[in-house]
Enzyme design. Structure first.
Site, PDB file in Angstrom:
ATOM      1  N   CYS A   1     -25.817   8.786 -13.989  1.00  0.00           N
ATOM      2  CA  CYS A   1     -26.167   7.240 -13.604  1.00  0.00           C
ATOM      3  C   CYS A   1     -26.761   7.446 -12.204  1.00  0.00           C
ATOM      4  CB  CYS A   1     -24.834   6.401 -13.335  1.00  0.00           C
ATOM      5  SG  CYS A   1     -23.495   7.215 -12.386  1.00  0.00           S
TER       6      CYS A   1
ATOM      7  N   ALA B   1     -17.229  16.139  -7.949  1.00  0.00           N
ATOM      8  CA  ALA B   1     -16.966  17.175  -8.770  1.00  0.00           C
ATOM      9  C   ALA B   1     -17.592  17.154 -10.049  1.00  0.00           C
ATOM     10  CB  ALA B   1     -15.464  17.687  -8.885  1.00  0.00           C
TER      11      ALA B   1
ATOM     12  N   GLY C   1      -8.927  -5.934 -14.627  1.00  0.00           N
ATOM     13  CA  GLY C   1     -10.298  -5.812 -13.967  1.00  0.00           C
ATOM     14  C   GLY C   1     -10.964  -4.116 -14.214  1.00  0.00           C
TER      15      GLY C   1
END
Lengths: 469, 270
Positions: free
Chosen positions: A63, A128, A205
């Site tokens: 990402c 990590a 959530g």
């Protein structure tokens, strides 16, 4: 002979290169568009590999970054192919996407990948996850035919080893570097091991569920999920396990819970001192309350109750901040370790390249020797066979003695990342010499025009070992 | 040689403590290196006391130097036992200074027999002194855990995520060490005191309540009782029990110092 020199030159032109974008250079919207998921990575890499300039290719996409690593015959052509691939994914023109990209060649490329694997280039320094992602990218590359050859194979294996070494030999990876891991660290500072503990999440959530996943990975055995509706709670339970309960049952169940995570979207505090004080009563064991909602779900006074440890999102950020500070202090030894490994890899890489280069150098010398010998023998008519052989042997010895210091210098330069230009120039010169008809008859004018013969005294003082050279 | 081994043990204990201090300053949980150094110190220390027993043909339980050294050995055994568990390695931060103090005292006053003859000797005496030393060491371990608990508890409640938060163990681990210290130390101290009193009641002059050793024994035993009672109350007990344990140890330590200063029979442990 000239043909050998050309082959050697072409093989030596191959280099490691990368093209990519990351959180340092591109906004999240663009990173999302360029991201190559595991389903499309095969087609993307296959498309890039269609270029004859690219010998090997691995795509690393997370990402925060998308990078294409190559072993390429021609870095410039390979980069154009990669830029086109990134531009296609971004839905932009190559010129437009160029502004968000970075390029690294040779040693710089190796160092970049090693820094990435060590977590030194990450958004959260020392994280990590990236090491596993580097490993996944390599595994995916292995599963594609011809994508990973000897260079990228060794490069990615070395990168994983570097990442492991940084984690085991420095403190870079210690501490909590994200909100969920800070939550786990806080709970662990109260309970020690979280094995067999129970947790409840109020509100389903995304952050609450992520935190719960983190707690589960630490051995939490009993999980209760309560949400505005029982259906919603059941949906969450279907994803991560545990039991769904209704909001009405929360206060009864809370007396048996060790960790409470709240992440509702309620405008007013859901957990108050009165309710919690009444529910917990004389419970002997502590309760860690992690309020990760905004606005807050838990009344601040709850933290004053005996046996209750209350932390909100700011407190969790403080834990992350303290970790980041400690990690920054550990970055210097990690950088040193990474640089050492990159230099070691580079020595290996250049040493496998240096063979063809030395062969090219010798082939060029041999071509010149033979051409000059032929011309000399044609001029010296009436020489006996034994005289011809002696002259031939003398030119061979002369060539060996002349090439010995150059061979040593090339070997040393191969191990030095700063000497890339020297080797590239030598390779270019050899290529030029091999392709030029003049290469076979070097004149005194050529020698004059190439400047003073530096180090000739040194060359004379050398005692070349003919067997070696 | 005995002195040399004690000096070496002193150096190793000091090195282990320095490692602990460095870890504390950096706010990092202690590593394995400190445990190894403590283990080395303990081995050298034990060798020194073994050499004493072989050289003088008596256990190092009588006389200020030998007795201090033996007590220090029992405490460092607790340090090593706690350090085997990763989450309790930091206990040495508070226990090692005590070990250093006792070994240092032994080195200064001399590790040799006093030459005095005492009536109470033989296996019952060995049981009496050894059990009492385990009792003192247990209380020291329980108290170190309690002091660390109080610091960690406050750091967690006040949300101070610095050195204490990073270096000190989890509250639950400290609570467990406190419990183990009390569970091992209290019965041992009780056995030690009973062995001493039984002997004095049977063969001696009756309970010597003016003896500094007797007074310290009673003070320590009472401190234990208070600490155990604090743990057994219902409701969240953590901080309260920890504070009481820490205060109990402080009272015992002050009593020990006061008795040392006023003791008439110099040369014995007290």
């Amino acid at each position: 002979m000239a043909a050998d020199a050309r082959d050697g030159g072409r093989a030596d032109a191959a280099t490691i290169a990368l093209v990519g974008l990351s959180h340092h250079t591109a906004p999240i919207e663009l990173r999302e568009r360029v991201y190559v998921d595991s389903a499309s990575v095969r087609d993307t890499v296959r498309g890039v590999m269609e270029s004859p300039a690219i010998h090997e290719c691995v795509a690393l996409s997370t990402c925060n970054r998308t990078e294409f690593y190559f072993q390429a015959a021609d870095a410039a052509s390979a980069e154009s192919v990669a830029i086109a691939a990134v531009a296609a994914r971004a839905g932009m023109g190559p010129g437009e996407v160029e502004a968000y990209l970075y390029h690294r060649h040779g040693y710089e490329g190796v160092l970049h990948l090693f820094r990435v694997a060590a977590g030194l280039d990450s958004l959260v320094v020392g994280e990590a996850e990236i090491l596993g992602q580097v490993g996944d990218a390599y595994e995916l590359g292995l599963s594609l035919p011809d994508s990973v050859g000897p260079v990228l194979h060794r490069l990615f294996q070395s990168a994983q080893a570097v990442g492991g070494a940084v984690r085991s030999e420095t403190s870079l990876g210690r501490g909590a570097a994200s909100i969920p891991s800070a939550a786990v660290r806080l709970a662990a500072k109260v309970f020690g091991s979280l094995e067999g503990r129970s947790a409840m999440v109020l509100g389903a959530g995304e952050m609450g569920v992520t935190t719960l996943r983190c707690l589960l990975s630490e051995g939490i055995s009993d999980v209760l999920v309560a949400s505005r509706t029982l259906d919603r709670a059941q949906e969450t339970v279907a994803q991560i396990g545990g039991r769904a309960i209704s909001l009405e049952d929360v206060w009864e169940a809370i007396s048996d819970v060790d960790i409470l995570v709240t992440s509702t979207s309620a405008a007013e505090p859901v957990v108050t001192s009165d309710k919690l004080g009444l529910s917990r009563g004389q419970v002997g064991s502590p309760l860690v309350v992690l309020d990760i909602a905004l606005p807050r779900d838990v009344e601040p006074g709850v933290g004053g109750l005996p046996g209750i440890f209350l932390y909100n999102i700011d407190d969790l950020h403080k834990v992350v901040g303290a970790t980041e500070e400690a990690r920054r202090a550990e970055a210097a030894p990690a950088e040193t370790l990474v640089t050492d490994h990159a230099k070691r890899f580079w020595r290996w890489y250049r040493s496998r390249e240096v063979g063809p280069l030395i062969r090219g150098l010798r082939a060029h010398g041999e071509a010149v020797r033979l051409a000059e010998l032929e011309r000399l023998l044609a001029e010296l008519d009436g020489l006996s066979e034994s005289d011809r052989e002696r002259i031939e042997a003398a030119t061979r010895r002369l060539l060996n003695k002349l090439l010995h210091p150059s061979t040593v210098a090339v070997r040393q330069a191969a191990a030095d990342p700063n000497a890339i230009d020297f080797l590239d120039r030598l390779r270019d010169e050899l290529r030029l010499a091999a392709s030029s008809p003049r290469s076979e008859s070097v004149t005194e004018e050529d020698i004059e025009s190439s400047g003073p013969a530096n180090g000739s005294a040194d060359a004379e003082s050398e005692e070349p070992n003919e067997a070696r050279s | 040689m005995i002195l040399g081994l004690h000096l070496l043990a002193l150096v190793l204990y000091a090195a282990a403590w320095v490692l602990q201090l460095r870890g504390f300053r950096g706010g990092r949980e202690p590593g394995l290196s400190g445990v190894t150094v403590v283990g080395g110190g303990l081995a050298v220390h034990a060798a020194g006391l073994l050499l004493y027993a072989l050289s003088y043909r008596s256990l190092p339980l009588v006389g200020l130097g030998p007795a201090s050294s033996s007590l220090a050995l029992f405490i460092s055994l607790f340090v090593l036992a706690a350090s085997v568990r990763t989450d309790l390695r930091a206990a040495g931060l508070f226990l090692l200074p005590l070990v250093l103090l006792l070994v240092g005292e032994a080195v200064v006053v001399g590790i040799e027999p006093t030459g005095r003859q005492i009536a109470f000797r033989g296996p019952w005496f060995v049981l009496h002194v050894s059990a009492i030393f385990i009792g003192y060491a247990g209380l020291a371990a329980a108290s170190a855990a309690a002091i660390m608990y109080v610091f960690q508890f406050r750091a967690l409640k006040r949300k101070q995520f610095g050195s204490v938060f990073g270096f000190f163990p989890a509250l639950e681990s400290l609570d467990r060490l406190n419990k183990v210290g009390l569970a091992v130390g209290f019965p041992a101290l009780s056995v030690g005191l009973l062995a001493g009193w039984s002997w004095t009641l049977t063969f001696g002059r009756g309970l010597a309540l003016d003896n500094p050793g007797t007074i310290l024994g009673i003070v320590t035993w009472t401190a234990y009782l208070v600490a155990i009672a604090a743990r057994s109350r219902p409701g969240p007990r953590g901080e309260r029990a920890a504070v009481i344990s820490a205060v109990a140890f402080l009272v015992t330590f002050v009593a020990f110092l006061a008795l040392r200063i006023t003791a008439r029979e110099a040369g014995f442990f007290l």
